[in-house]
Design a protein around this motif. Structure first.
Motif, PDB file in Angstrom:
ATOM      1  N   GLU A   1       3.628  28.670  39.536  1.00 12.40           N
ATOM      2  CA  GLU A   1       2.424  28.694  40.372  1.00 12.40           C
ATOM      3  C   GLU A   1       1.769  27.317  40.255  1.00 12.40           C
ATOM      4  O   GLU A   1       0.952  27.061  39.368  1.00 12.40           O
ATOM      5  N   LEU A   2       2.167  26.390  41.140  1.00 10.91           N
ATOM      6  CA  LEU A   2       1.805  24.984  40.981  1.00 10.91           C
ATOM      7  C   LEU A   2       0.382  24.655  41.416  1.00 10.91           C
ATOM      8  O   LEU A   2      -0.098  23.556  41.121  1.00 10.91           O
ATOM      9  N   TYR A   3      -0.300  25.579  42.092  1.00  9.43           N
ATOM     10  CA  TYR A   3      -1.616  25.239  42.649  1.00  9.43           C
ATOM     11  C   TYR A   3      -2.510  26.475  42.607  1.00  9.43           C
ATOM     12  O   TYR A   3      -2.850  27.039  43.640  1.00  9.43           O
TER      13      TYR A   3
ATOM     14  N   ALA B   1      -8.556  27.130  32.008  1.00 12.94           N
ATOM     15  CA  ALA B   1      -7.901  28.441  32.162  1.00 12.94           C
ATOM     16  C   ALA B   1      -7.280  28.587  33.541  1.00 12.94           C
ATOM     17  O   ALA B   1      -6.144  29.057  33.674  1.00 12.94           O
ATOM     18  N   TRP B   2      -8.021  28.199  34.583  1.00 11.26           N
ATOM     19  CA  TRP B   2      -7.462  28.320  35.933  1.00 11.26           C
ATOM     20  C   TRP B   2      -6.223  27.445  36.082  1.00 11.26           C
ATOM     21  O   TRP B   2      -5.217  27.849  36.659  1.00 11.26           O
ATOM     22  N   SER B   3      -6.304  26.230  35.565  1.00 12.05           N
ATOM     23  CA  SER B   3      -5.208  25.279  35.728  1.00 12.05           C
ATOM     24  C   SER B   3      -4.022  25.594  34.827  1.00 12.05           C
ATOM     25  O   SER B   3      -2.870  25.339  35.184  1.00 12.05           O
ATOM     26  N   ALA B   4      -4.286  26.161  33.645  1.00 10.23           N
ATOM     27  CA  ALA B   4      -3.203  26.483  32.704  1.00 10.23           C
ATOM     28  C   ALA B   4      -2.303  27.593  33.217  1.00 10.23           C
ATOM     29  O   ALA B   4      -1.214  27.821  32.665  1.00 10.23           O
ATOM     30  N   ILE B   5      -2.721  28.279  34.274  1.00  7.76           N
ATOM     31  CA  ILE B   5      -1.851  29.272  34.899  1.00  7.76           C
ATOM     32  C   ILE B   5      -0.526  28.631  35.298  1.00  7.76           C
ATOM     33  O   ILE B   5       0.532  29.277  35.244  1.00  7.76           O
ATOM     34  N   THR B   6      -0.565  27.341  35.665  1.00  2.97           N
ATOM     35  CA  THR B   6       0.675  26.678  36.095  1.00  2.97           C
ATOM     36  C   THR B   6       1.706  26.591  34.978  1.00  2.97           C
ATOM     37  O   THR B   6       2.818  27.129  35.119  1.00  2.97           O
ATOM     38  N   PRO B   7       1.426  25.924  33.854  1.00  2.00           N
ATOM     39  CA  PRO B   7       2.469  25.870  32.817  1.00  2.00           C
ATOM     40  C   PRO B   7       2.816  27.226  32.232  1.00  2.00           C
ATOM     41  O   PRO B   7       3.965  27.453  31.831  1.00  2.00           O
ATOM     42  N   LEU B   8       1.856  28.154  32.200  1.00  2.00           N
ATOM     43  CA  LEU B   8       2.168  29.489  31.693  1.00  2.00           C
ATOM     44  C   LEU B   8       3.095  30.232  32.646  1.00  2.00           C
ATOM     45  O   LEU B   8       4.021  30.937  32.206  1.00  2.00           O
ATOM     46  N   SER B   9       2.879  30.073  33.959  1.00  2.00           N
ATOM     47  CA  SER B   9       3.780  30.713  34.925  1.00  2.00           C
ATOM     48  C   SER B   9       5.177  30.104  34.849  1.00  2.00           C
ATOM     49  O   SER B   9       6.185  30.808  34.966  1.00  2.00           O
ATOM     50  N   GLU B  10       5.231  28.797  34.649  1.00  2.00           N
ATOM     51  CA  GLU B  10       6.534  28.143  34.482  1.00  2.00           C
ATOM     52  C   GLU B  10       7.265  28.705  33.261  1.00  2.00           C
ATOM     53  O   GLU B  10       8.476  28.964  33.298  1.00  2.00           O
ATOM     54  N   GLN B  11       6.526  28.888  32.182  1.00  2.00           N
ATOM     55  CA  GLN B  11       7.124  29.420  30.955  1.00  2.00           C
ATOM     56  C   GLN B  11       7.612  30.844  31.170  1.00  2.00           C
ATOM     57  O   GLN B  11       8.704  31.217  30.704  1.00  2.00           O
TER      58      GLN B  11
END
Length: 450
Positions: free
Chosen positions: A236-238, A408-418
């Motif tokens: 989820e890049l954005y 928190a909103w932005s960290a969704i990206t690396p967490l979704s990648e993981q």
């Protein structure tokens, strides 16, 4: 008065009362702002800065002389003094020369995503207030580093998420706080926007959208840097356009928090197909393998029992939509069909048009500034996000979208990648507040100033 009209009017009044917060600290009348990044997004934000009498654009930085000159033209057209400029010599570290708290009060960062964290950290260490375009960092460690720097220095930081200020989104915030939908249960949002002509162009300065299938060093504007994220990353890049309003509805970090996250990605076909269709199968970029799934679906669970679904969909043909849905025990709103249903008010099992509700629950900010915002970018949202940042900076007040929201909103990206990389595993969501979410109070109520 009919029951429907009575409930409607009472809830609207309650929503208006909840939004007002007149206690603001007295502060300075004028602020000096530097802008790092004068590309397409930077110029939109600059337009909002130069039309304000309480802002001095003190400095501009960009390593693209074409864009820097365009930005200077904006300042001149507005009749404002020429700001100091750095970066025209191509020095990638020139931005550091601007971070002097004796010369500027705040800096707006509108550069490629991978630069946001290091620039924000350096600015906060220099005691310069940060307004950062969305995406606080790329890696999870970036987010912890940005957070820890803010907590250590105390320098204000705001994520410039403009969709939180969208007219219907803010009216729905009023409705949620008035209890129109009852207790919240589920929300949806996302970034559903065909970006193929953004990620590829002909590499011609001044022609940012389409016209070719180049990216990276041969591309121009966002195609120069953004497309590479689609080549090597799957997630989820954005997220902030979708999660920002949902998080505010759910009072995330203010009595609630994200507890778990997982993500799924489809196969990747859209970008490859676009390159072949526009550039031919023999074009070198037709051999590029894109990692980003065409549709990425991310689910978050919240401490108070709500769920939130985000969808990232930027590689396939489609009209623009953020796909908002806010659902509670008494009804729901959906932005795609511009309608809602409220039990006891709406006809049973029928949708009602959203516009009359929006008019009733119009946010005080939109009531006051709608005419001013009319010429601003993204339907007026860009006026409000800059307005909030500048007014909070002037008053030394808490930023309405603060450091905890940002990371928190932005960290969704690396967490979704993981999650995707680990076979769609459900992960625990980090508590960036260290438990403070339990006692913090909602501040994203806005008064009629900001």
């Amino acid at each position: 008065m009919q029951r429907r009209d009575f409930l409607f009017s009472s809830l609207a009044a309650a929503g208006a009362a909840a939004a007002l917060n007149p206690a603001r600290a007295a502060g300075r009348e004028r602020v000096r702002i530097a802008l790092i990044g004068t590309g397409m997004r930077g110029q939109v934000l600059l337009q909002e800065l130069v039309r304000r009498d309480d802002v001095e654009v003190a400095a501009l930085c960009d390593i693209d002389p074409f864009m820097l000159n365009r930005a200077l033209g904006q300042v001149a057209k507005a009749g404002k003094p020429k700001p100091r400029t750095v970066g025209e010599d191509g020095d990638a570290q020139a931005w550091r020369k601007l971070l002097d708290a004796s010369k500027i009060d705040g800096v707006i960062i509108a550069t490629p995503w991978e630069l946001h964290a290091q620039m924000a950290i350096a600015a906060m260490e220099a005691k310069v207030t940060v307004g950062c375009e969305v995406v606080a960092g790329v890696t999870l460690q970036d987010h912890w580093d940005v957070l820890n720097t803010q907590l250590k220095t105390g320098t204000p930081y705001m994520l410039l998420e403009n969709v939180c200020y969208r007219r219907d989104v803010m009216a729905v915030l009023q409705m949620v706080r008035a209890g129109l939908f009852g207790e919240l249960v589920h929300m949806q949002g996302g970034y559903q926007h065909d970006l193929r002509a953004v990620k590829f162009n002909a590499g011609v300065p001044g022609k940012a959208y389409g016209g070719g299938v180049e990216f990276g060093p041969k591309g121009w504007s966002e195609a120069r840097w953004r497309t590479e994220h689609s080549v090597r990353r799957n997630g989820e890049l954005y997220p902030s356009h979708g999660i920002g309003p949902c998080a505010m509805y759910a009072n995330i970090h203010r009595g609630n928090r994200f507890t778990h996250i997982n993500a799924f990605a489809t196969k990747a076909r859209g970008l490859h197909g676009y390159v072949e269709a526009q550039g031919g199968k023999s074009h070198p970029n037709a051999a590029v393998k894109f990692a980003l799934g065409d549709v990425v679906t991310t689910t978050l669970a919240c401490e108070n029992g709500e769920t939130i679904i985000l969808q990232h969909d930027t590689s396939l043909p489609r009209p623009y939509s953020l796909g908002f849905r806010v659902q509670g025990t008494k009804g729901l709103w959906m932005d795609v069909n511009k309608s809602l249903h409220v039990e006891g008010i709406s006809p049973p099992h029928q949708w009602e048009p959203f516009q009359p509700y929006q008019d009733k629950f119009e946010h005080p900010l939109w009531k006051k500034y709608a005419a001013t915002a009319a010429s601003a970018g993204h339907g007026g949202m860009d006026f409000f996000v800059i307005h909030s940042f500048i007014e909070a900076l002037k008053a030394s007040a808490p930023m309405p979208i603060d450091i905890f929201d940002a990371v928190a909103w932005s960290a969704i990206t690396p967490l979704s990648e993981q999650s995707i990389a680990s076979g769609f595993k459900t992960l625990e969501f980090p508590d960036f507040t260290g438990g403070l979410w339990k006692t913090r109070k909602p501040i994203f109520a806005f008064d009629d100033r900001y």
